[in-house]
Scaffold this motif. Structure first.
Motif, PDB file in Angstrom:
ATOM      1  N   ALA A 199      -5.745  45.302 -60.587  1.00  0.00           N
ATOM      2  CA  ALA A 199      -5.654  44.091 -61.411  1.00  0.00           C
ATOM      3  C   ALA A 199      -6.420  43.035 -60.627  1.00  0.00           C
ATOM      4  CB  ALA A 199      -4.205  43.678 -61.627  1.00  0.00           C
ATOM      5  N   THR A 200      -7.611  42.663 -61.092  1.00  0.00           N
ATOM      6  CA  THR A 200      -8.478  41.806 -60.286  1.00  0.00           C
ATOM      7  C   THR A 200      -8.046  40.347 -60.255  1.00  0.00           C
ATOM      8  OG1 THR A 200      -9.976  41.423 -62.160  1.00  0.00           O
ATOM      9  CG2 THR A 200     -10.512  43.260 -60.643  1.00  0.00           C
ATOM     10  N   HIS A 201      -7.284  39.900 -61.265  1.00  0.00           N
ATOM     11  CA  HIS A 201      -6.858  38.492 -61.251  1.00  0.00           C
ATOM     12  C   HIS A 201      -5.653  38.294 -62.176  1.00  0.00           C
ATOM     13  CE1 HIS A 201      -9.773  38.904 -64.479  1.00  0.00           C
ATOM     14  NE2 HIS A 201      -9.608  37.673 -64.917  1.00  0.00           N
ATOM     15  N   SER A 202      -4.492  38.703 -61.681  1.00  0.00           N
ATOM     16  CA  SER A 202      -3.242  38.593 -62.440  1.00  0.00           C
ATOM     17  C   SER A 202      -2.114  38.148 -61.522  1.00  0.00           C
ATOM     18  CB  SER A 202      -2.876  39.946 -63.062  1.00  0.00           C
ATOM     19  OG  SER A 202      -3.836  40.367 -64.002  1.00  0.00           O
ATOM     20  N   SER A 203      -1.171  37.393 -62.077  1.00  0.00           N
ATOM     21  CA  SER A 203      -0.035  36.914 -61.291  1.00  0.00           C
ATOM     22  C   SER A 203       1.269  37.504 -61.817  1.00  0.00           C
ATOM     23  CB  SER A 203      -0.017  35.380 -61.280  1.00  0.00           C
ATOM     24  OG  SER A 203      -1.196  34.887 -60.652  1.00  0.00           O
ATOM     25  N   ALA A 204       2.400  36.967 -61.364  1.00  0.00           N
ATOM     26  CA  ALA A 204       3.706  37.587 -61.615  1.00  0.00           C
ATOM     27  C   ALA A 204       4.398  36.997 -62.841  1.00  0.00           C
ATOM     28  CB  ALA A 204       4.599  37.420 -60.389  1.00  0.00           C
ATOM     29  N   ARG A 205       4.684  37.839 -63.805  1.00  0.00           N
ATOM     30  CA  ARG A 205       5.354  37.382 -65.028  1.00  0.00           C
ATOM     31  C   ARG A 205       6.802  36.976 -64.761  1.00  0.00           C
ATOM     32  NH1 ARG A 205       3.703  39.539 -70.900  1.00  0.00           N
ATOM     33  NH2 ARG A 205       4.764  37.930 -72.118  1.00  0.00           N
ATOM     34  N   ALA A 206       7.405  37.532 -63.724  1.00  0.00           N
ATOM     35  CA  ALA A 206       8.782  37.167 -63.396  1.00  0.00           C
ATOM     36  C   ALA A 206       8.899  35.689 -63.020  1.00  0.00           C
ATOM     37  CB  ALA A 206       9.296  38.029 -62.246  1.00  0.00           C
ATOM     38  N   LEU A 207       7.810  35.110 -62.522  1.00  0.00           N
ATOM     39  CA  LEU A 207       7.819  33.698 -62.135  1.00  0.00           C
ATOM     40  C   LEU A 207       7.205  32.795 -63.192  1.00  0.00           C
ATOM     41  CD1 LEU A 207       6.820  33.830 -58.349  1.00  0.00           C
ATOM     42  CD2 LEU A 207       9.072  34.049 -59.403  1.00  0.00           C
ATOM     43  N   ASP A 250       4.376  31.412 -53.911  1.00  0.00           N
ATOM     44  CA  ASP A 250       5.555  32.052 -54.517  1.00  0.00           C
ATOM     45  C   ASP A 250       5.161  33.348 -55.221  1.00  0.00           C
ATOM     46  OD1 ASP A 250       7.186  29.987 -53.658  1.00  0.00           O
ATOM     47  OD2 ASP A 250       7.258  28.971 -55.608  1.00  0.00           O
ATOM     48  N   HIS A 251       4.045  33.307 -55.953  1.00  0.00           N
ATOM     49  CA  HIS A 251       3.591  34.502 -56.671  1.00  0.00           C
ATOM     50  C   HIS A 251       3.160  35.592 -55.699  1.00  0.00           C
ATOM     51  CE1 HIS A 251       3.388  33.425 -61.050  1.00  0.00           C
ATOM     52  NE2 HIS A 251       3.627  32.220 -60.531  1.00  0.00           N
ATOM     53  N   ILE A 252       2.444  35.211 -54.651  1.00  0.00           N
ATOM     54  CA  ILE A 252       2.023  36.202 -53.657  1.00  0.00           C
ATOM     55  C   ILE A 252       3.246  36.850 -53.018  1.00  0.00           C
ATOM     56  CG2 ILE A 252       0.867  36.514 -51.434  1.00  0.00           C
ATOM     57  CD1 ILE A 252      -1.046  34.262 -52.253  1.00  0.00           C
ATOM     58  N   GLU A 253       4.223  36.020 -52.657  1.00  0.00           N
ATOM     59  CA  GLU A 253       5.425  36.557 -52.018  1.00  0.00           C
ATOM     60  C   GLU A 253       6.216  37.447 -52.964  1.00  0.00           C
ATOM     61  OE1 GLU A 253       7.666  33.308 -50.182  1.00  0.00           O
ATOM     62  OE2 GLU A 253       6.831  34.012 -48.272  1.00  0.00           O
ATOM     63  N   HIS A 254       6.308  37.052 -54.219  1.00  0.00           N
ATOM     64  CA  HIS A 254       7.071  37.861 -55.177  1.00  0.00           C
ATOM     65  C   HIS A 254       6.432  39.238 -55.343  1.00  0.00           C
ATOM     66  CE1 HIS A 254       9.587  38.855 -58.643  1.00  0.00           C
ATOM     67  NE2 HIS A 254       8.485  39.380 -59.154  1.00  0.00           N
ATOM     68  N   ILE A 255       5.116  39.263 -55.559  1.00  0.00           N
ATOM     69  CA  ILE A 255       4.441  40.543 -55.769  1.00  0.00           C
ATOM     70  C   ILE A 255       4.547  41.410 -54.521  1.00  0.00           C
ATOM     71  CG2 ILE A 255       2.229  41.639 -56.285  1.00  0.00           C
ATOM     72  CD1 ILE A 255       1.563  39.151 -57.970  1.00  0.00           C
ATOM     73  N   ALA A 256       4.404  40.787 -53.349  1.00  0.00           N
ATOM     74  CA  ALA A 256       4.542  41.544 -52.096  1.00  0.00           C
ATOM     75  C   ALA A 256       5.943  42.111 -51.949  1.00  0.00           C
ATOM     76  CB  ALA A 256       4.199  40.651 -50.905  1.00  0.00           C
ATOM     77  N   ALA A 257       6.949  41.356 -52.381  1.00  0.00           N
ATOM     78  CA  ALA A 257       8.330  41.838 -52.291  1.00  0.00           C
ATOM     79  C   ALA A 257       8.570  43.013 -53.231  1.00  0.00           C
ATOM     80  CB  ALA A 257       9.302  40.703 -52.614  1.00  0.00           C
ATOM     81  N   VAL A 258       7.869  43.029 -54.359  1.00  0.00           N
ATOM     82  CA  VAL A 258       8.059  44.095 -55.346  1.00  0.00           C
ATOM     83  C   VAL A 258       7.323  45.369 -54.953  1.00  0.00           C
ATOM     84  CG1 VAL A 258       7.618  44.776 -57.754  1.00  0.00           C
ATOM     85  CG2 VAL A 258       8.489  42.486 -57.245  1.00  0.00           C
ATOM     86  N   VAL A 259       6.083  45.236 -54.453  1.00  0.00           N
ATOM     87  CA  VAL A 259       5.260  46.439 -54.230  1.00  0.00           C
ATOM     88  C   VAL A 259       4.779  46.618 -52.789  1.00  0.00           C
ATOM     89  CG1 VAL A 259       4.461  46.501 -56.606  1.00  0.00           C
ATOM     90  CG2 VAL A 259       3.127  45.235 -54.908  1.00  0.00           C
ATOM     91  N   GLY A 260       4.986  45.613 -51.924  1.00  0.00           N
ATOM     92  CA  GLY A 260       4.518  45.721 -50.547  1.00  0.00           C
ATOM     93  C   GLY A 260       3.155  45.075 -50.361  1.00  0.00           C
ATOM     94  N   VAL A 261       2.925  44.501 -49.181  1.00  0.00           N
ATOM     95  CA  VAL A 261       1.683  43.758 -48.940  1.00  0.00           C
ATOM     96  C   VAL A 261       0.444  44.646 -49.056  1.00  0.00           C
ATOM     97  CG1 VAL A 261       2.736  41.982 -47.488  1.00  0.00           C
ATOM     98  CG2 VAL A 261       1.895  44.092 -46.434  1.00  0.00           C
ATOM     99  N   GLU A 262       0.603  45.940 -48.854  1.00  0.00           N
ATOM    100  CA  GLU A 262      -0.553  46.836 -48.927  1.00  0.00           C
ATOM    101  C   GLU A 262      -1.078  46.995 -50.350  1.00  0.00           C
ATOM    102  OE1 GLU A 262       3.120  49.550 -49.058  1.00  0.00           O
ATOM    103  OE2 GLU A 262       2.490  47.655 -48.117  1.00  0.00           O
ATOM    104  N   HIS A 263      -0.351  46.449 -51.324  1.00  0.00           N
ATOM    105  CA  HIS A 263      -0.782  46.504 -52.721  1.00  0.00           C
ATOM    106  C   HIS A 263      -1.049  45.115 -53.295  1.00  0.00           C
ATOM    107  CE1 HIS A 263       0.024  50.783 -52.948  1.00  0.00           C
ATOM    108  NE2 HIS A 263       1.209  50.578 -52.405  1.00  0.00           N
ATOM    109  N   VAL A 264      -1.283  44.133 -52.423  1.00  0.00           N
ATOM    110  CA  VAL A 264      -1.511  42.757 -52.871  1.00  0.00           C
ATOM    111  C   VAL A 264      -2.839  42.255 -52.322  1.00  0.00           C
ATOM    112  CG1 VAL A 264      -0.587  40.415 -53.004  1.00  0.00           C
ATOM    113  CG2 VAL A 264       0.981  42.358 -52.814  1.00  0.00           C
TER     114      VAL A 264
END
Length: 347
Positions: A199-207, A250-264
């Motif tokens: 996903a080249t430019h998408s953020s977190a829908r949870a936030l 906040d979005h970076i941290e949320h996505i990292a918490a969900v999938v791990g920094v290696e996928h962000v």
């Protein structure tokens, strides 16, 4: 400390529409314009890897879409040919590594929505021959291949041609980009994918509950393919009103918490200068999909502000390893393993 870490990190930006600005000018100044205007910004931001999408504006769709796509690809090649000491178009992960090791910015040509392809999926191979290595199938609206996120109410999956497109891209080693794809289309791609997607430019829908963002389930699905989610910086995708660095973090941290920094990763989608170059003054208050496009985070209107992300993450207690993963190592690893690698080469 933040400045030092940023300077020695690989920084990857997976979405900058600067080609739109370049082709707004006469062809004989394309390479000069990039060198004088965009290259200093990329260097100030420490960018080592830059994905350059060919985005086709509405006036060129559908009849002029392929011609416009080819013109933007040509612009990318002229940029590289005119600035050989600074940038290099890369077709494989090996070429990306070589460019970065040589101190150049690795340029990756991409398609955003691919309106020039239509149902003629074989044209993806033609575009692959010309250097395209990343592609998405839709923008906000409907194409012959899929529905964009603005059409989520249709509940549409990929068309038959879209399914063929996924298979062709996987065969060639062209990376599939799910940003802008409708929710049902994302689910369909996740069912079909046998190789990592991005996903080249998408953020977190949870936030931020916006159709352009990805749900936690979708984030996990992308990570499960071995892919990477690159966070969009556009303020309206991060929060309805507060366009701040803190909301981005906040979005970076949320996505990292969900999938791990290696996928962000980072997919800033810097739009201020592009819109200034391509939008008439009469339309400065442009509203698209119910949101203002001029919703920029102060200091992050362009690539030069990228060190702010490093400073912000370190300020939140992130380790150096976590920061460098998000800045570019995650994307670099993905491209190293997958970019331009045909299916017959393994996997």
């Amino acid at each position: 400390m933040p400045h030092e870490l940023h300077c020695r990190s690989v920084v990857a930006d997976t979405h900058n529409d600067l080609l739109c600005s370049v082709v707004a000018r006469p062809p004989d100044v394309w390479s000069h314009y990039f060198r004088d205007n965009w290259l200093p910004q990329l260097k100030a931001g420490g960018v080592n890897l830059q994905v350059l999408p060919a985005f086709i504006e509405d006036p060129y769709r559908p009849e002029g879409a392929l011609r416009r796509t080819l013109r933007m690809i040509e612009a990318g090649h002229r940029i590289a040919e005119g600035n050989p000491n600074d940038v290099s178009i890369c077709l494989t992960g090996t070429e990306v590594d070589s460019a970065v090791d040589a101190g150049k910015i690795a340029l990756i040509l991409a398609l955003e929505s691919a309106p020039g392809v239509g149902e003629d999926v074989e044209l993806l191979e033609t575009l692959h021959r010309l250097g395209i290595r990343v592609a998405s199938l839709a923008h906000f609206g409907r194409t012959a291949l899929a529905d964009g996120s603005g059409e989520d109410a249709t509940g549409s999956r990929l068309t038959r041609a879209g399914v063929r497109a996924v298979a062709e891209m996987e065969r060639m080693g062209m990376m599939f980009d799910v940003s802008h794809l409708g929710a049902s289309g994302v689910e369909h791609v996740l069912e079909l994918a046998t190789r990592p997607i991005i996903a080249t430019h998408s953020s977190a829908r949870a936030l931020r509950d916006h159709h352009r963002n990805l749900t936690d389930q979708q984030l996990r699905g992308i990570a499960a393919t071995g892919g990477v989610v690159c966070v969009n910086f556009l303020g309206s995708f991060l929060h309805p009103e507060e366009y701040t660095l803190e909301k981005l973090l906040d979005h970076i941290e949320h996505i990292a918490a969900v999938v791990g920094v290696e996928h962000v990763g980072l997919g800033p989608d810097f739009m201020e200068e592009v819109i200034a170059d391509t939008t008439p003054p009469c339309c400065e208050g442009i509203i698209v999909e119910g949101m203002p496009w001029r919703s920029y985070i102060p200091g992050l209107e362009g690539p030069a502000g990228l060190p702010l992300v490093t400073e912000g993450l370190l300020g939140r207690g992130w380790s150096n390893h976590e920061v460098t993963s998000v800045l570019g190592e995650s994307v670099l690893r993905l491209f190293r393993n997958e970019l331009g690698r045909p299916a017959s080469a393994g996997g």
